[in-house]
Design an enzyme around this catalytic site. Sequence first.
Site, PDB file in Angstrom:
ATOM      1  N   ASP A   1       0.787  -0.750  -0.156  1.00  0.00           N
ATOM      2  CA  ASP A   1      -0.006  -0.136   0.219  1.00  0.00           C
ATOM      3  C   ASP A   1       1.448   0.982   0.203  1.00  0.00           C
ATOM      4  OD1 ASP A   1      -2.103   1.152   0.405  1.00  0.00           O
ATOM      5  OD2 ASP A   1      -1.810   1.524   2.197  1.00  0.00           O
ATOM      6  N   LEU A   2       0.398   2.702  -0.431  1.00  0.00           N
ATOM      7  CA  LEU A   2       1.179   3.410  -0.758  1.00  0.00           C
ATOM      8  C   LEU A   2       0.839   4.566   0.678  1.00  0.00           C
ATOM      9  CD1 LEU A   2       3.312   5.746  -2.103  1.00  0.00           C
ATOM     10  CD2 LEU A   2       0.969   6.464  -3.112  1.00  0.00           C
ATOM     11  N   ASP A   3       0.210   5.357   0.705  1.00  0.00           N
ATOM     12  CA  ASP A   3       0.225   6.090   2.260  1.00  0.00           C
ATOM     13  C   ASP A   3      -0.232   5.333   3.418  1.00  0.00           C
ATOM     14  OD1 ASP A   3      -1.341   8.131   3.671  1.00  0.00           O
ATOM     15  OD2 ASP A   3      -3.098   7.492   2.599  1.00  0.00           O
TER      16      ASP A   3
ATOM     17  N   LYS B   1     -10.806  -1.507  -1.525  1.00  0.00           N
ATOM     18  CA  LYS B   1     -11.106  -1.901  -0.339  1.00  0.00           C
ATOM     19  C   LYS B   1     -12.082  -1.912   0.698  1.00  0.00           C
ATOM     20  CE  LYS B   1      -6.114  -0.539  -0.929  1.00  0.00           C
ATOM     21  NZ  LYS B   1      -4.732  -0.694  -0.470  1.00  0.00           N
TER      22      LYS B   1
ATOM     23  N   ILE C   1      -9.826   4.660   1.665  1.00  0.00           N
ATOM     24  CA  ILE C   1     -11.228   4.418   1.391  1.00  0.00           C
ATOM     25  C   ILE C   1     -11.167   5.042  -0.598  1.00  0.00           C
ATOM     26  CG2 ILE C   1     -13.462   5.287   1.335  1.00  0.00           C
ATOM     27  CD1 ILE C   1     -12.864   3.491   3.913  1.00  0.00           C
TER      28      ILE C   1
ATOM     29  N   LYS D   1      -9.137   6.326   5.776  1.00  0.00           N
ATOM     30  CA  LYS D   1      -7.437   5.787   5.982  1.00  0.00           C
ATOM     31  C   LYS D   1      -8.288   4.496   4.562  1.00  0.00           C
ATOM     32  CE  LYS D   1      -5.054   7.719   9.026  1.00  0.00           C
ATOM     33  NZ  LYS D   1      -3.482   7.114  10.219  1.00  0.00           N
TER      34      LYS D   1
ATOM     35  N   SER E   1      -2.822   1.148  -4.546  1.00  0.00           N
ATOM     36  CA  SER E   1      -2.922   1.703  -3.190  1.00  0.00           C
ATOM     37  C   SER E   1      -4.408   1.953  -4.381  1.00  0.00           C
ATOM     38  CB  SER E   1      -1.837   2.835  -4.243  1.00  0.00           C
ATOM     39  OG  SER E   1      -2.698   4.205  -3.810  1.00  0.00           O
ATOM     40  N   ALA E   2      -5.184   2.213  -3.010  1.00  0.00           N
ATOM     41  CA  ALA E   2      -6.363   3.431  -3.226  1.00  0.00           C
ATOM     42  C   ALA E   2      -5.871   4.742  -4.506  1.00  0.00           C
ATOM     43  CB  ALA E   2      -7.500   2.900  -2.967  1.00  0.00           C
ATOM     44  N   SER E   3      -4.930   5.257  -4.256  1.00  0.00           N
ATOM     45  CA  SER E   3      -4.914   6.437  -5.057  1.00  0.00           C
ATOM     46  C   SER E   3      -4.264   7.218  -6.465  1.00  0.00           C
ATOM     47  CB  SER E   3      -3.711   7.129  -4.048  1.00  0.00           C
ATOM     48  OG  SER E   3      -3.947   8.713  -4.325  1.00  0.00           O
TER      49      SER E   3
ATOM     50  N   THR F   1       1.274  10.560   3.565  1.00  0.00           N
ATOM     51  CA  THR F   1       0.648  11.299   2.808  1.00  0.00           C
ATOM     52  C   THR F   1      -1.166  11.532   3.757  1.00  0.00           C
ATOM     53  OG1 THR F   1      -0.170   9.890   0.913  1.00  0.00           O
ATOM     54  CG2 THR F   1       1.277  10.920   0.423  1.00  0.00           C
TER      55      THR F   1
ATOM     56  N   GLU G   1      -0.016  -3.252   4.271  1.00  0.00           N
ATOM     57  CA  GLU G   1      -1.232  -2.405   4.937  1.00  0.00           C
ATOM     58  C   GLU G   1      -1.278  -2.220   6.133  1.00  0.00           C
ATOM     59  OE1 GLU G   1      -3.676  -0.980   4.171  1.00  0.00           O
ATOM     60  OE2 GLU G   1      -3.878  -1.822   1.891  1.00  0.00           O
ATOM     61  N   ASP G   2      -1.703  -0.694   5.827  1.00  0.00           N
ATOM     62  CA  ASP G   2      -2.369   0.419   7.061  1.00  0.00           C
ATOM     63  C   ASP G   2      -2.646   0.594   7.973  1.00  0.00           C
ATOM     64  OD1 ASP G   2      -2.739   2.045   5.277  1.00  0.00           O
ATOM     65  OD2 ASP G   2      -2.407   3.259   7.108  1.00  0.00           O
TER      66      ASP G   2
HETATM   67  P1  B16 Z   1      -7.043  10.555  -4.350  1.00  0.00           P
HETATM   68  P2  B16 Z   1      -3.588   4.159  -0.486  1.00  0.00           P
HETATM   69  C1  B16 Z   1      -5.896   5.876  -0.358  1.00  0.00           C
HETATM   70  O1  B16 Z   1      -4.424   5.421  -0.080  1.00  0.00           O
HETATM   71  C2  B16 Z   1      -5.804   6.813   0.633  1.00  0.00           C
HETATM   72  O2  B16 Z   1      -4.907   6.585   2.295  1.00  0.00           O
HETATM   73  C3  B16 Z   1      -6.735   7.292   0.969  1.00  0.00           C
HETATM   74  O3  B16 Z   1      -7.068   7.576   2.262  1.00  0.00           O
HETATM   75  C4  B16 Z   1      -7.780   8.138  -0.113  1.00  0.00           C
HETATM   76  O4  B16 Z   1      -8.556   8.835   0.495  1.00  0.00           O
HETATM   77  C5  B16 Z   1      -7.090   6.960  -1.365  1.00  0.00           C
HETATM   78  O5  B16 Z   1      -5.900   6.638  -1.052  1.00  0.00           O
HETATM   79  C6  B16 Z   1      -7.285   8.414  -2.491  1.00  0.00           C
HETATM   80  O6  B16 Z   1      -6.512   9.181  -3.187  1.00  0.00           O
HETATM   81  O7  B16 Z   1      -7.760  10.832  -3.496  1.00  0.00           O
HETATM   82  O8  B16 Z   1      -5.090  10.165  -4.034  1.00  0.00           O
HETATM   83  O9  B16 Z   1      -6.957   9.304  -5.309  1.00  0.00           O
HETATM   84  O10 B16 Z   1      -3.352   4.275   1.302  1.00  0.00           O
HETATM   85  O11 B16 Z   1      -5.068   3.231  -0.777  1.00  0.00           O
HETATM   86  O12 B16 Z   1      -2.241   4.134  -0.382  1.00  0.00           O
HETATM   87 MG    MG Z   2      -2.973   3.141   3.426  1.00  0.00          MG
END
Ligand code: B16
Ligand code: MG
Length: 216
Positions: free
Chosen positions: A10-12, A146, A48, A46, A115-117, A18, A170-171
Amino acid sequence: MTKIKACIFDLDGVIVDTAKYHYLAWKELANELAFDFSETQNERLKGISRMASLDILLEIGGIKLTKQEREKYATKKNQRYIEMVSQMQPDEILPGAKEFLLAVRNAGIKTALGSASKNAPAILKRLNLTALFDVIIDGNKVTKAKPDPEVFIKGADELDIPYELCVVFEDAEAGVEAALSANMKCVGIGSPETLSKANIVIDGLHQMNLNKLMAL
Ligand code: B16
Ligand code: MG
């Protein structure tokens, strides 16, 4: 002993911190909409996706918006978030993350980002981390958030490694659930209470090494 062949990160909250920028950008938006938003409430966001996070924020503020307005505010939050992360420095990489990625790669184990980001590729580029991942799966490549395992399944499939030989780092609770439902091992990063379903829980990748990986 399992022969682990891939690590999916996972990234964040695992590679970079971040979460604080997501929090500040959401808080600014909440204040603009005339309510406050605490760090404790932010825990619910987090891992999401962006739109799901906005929905939780609006629920906290007791605010109802049209689809168009929701999109406008999600874009506004993201622009503010991008402004913040585009200033990130290499010392914001979490302790031990780069070292563990290098150790894993040197041992011939594949690496993926899960990552979800949607901003993940830009953040990796900014911090010179892109080359440390064989495969990058981010929020632009998945349709299900997720705890659905799609992001990790795609990572393993692109690496061509069986799921049971993958370890996810994962966090977020939703991320741990996603990893386990994909039949992968999971190392939780953070609180043992929140991440109790993970195979092991550590404070950060500085506490990880190849021996612990192979003992999973
Ligand atoms: P974005 P991860 C997630 O990253 C974050 O934990 C979450 O807080 C954020 O809403 C999501 O990415 C979407 O991010 O707005 O940049 O697309 O923990 O899955 O690396
Ligand atoms: Mg994370």
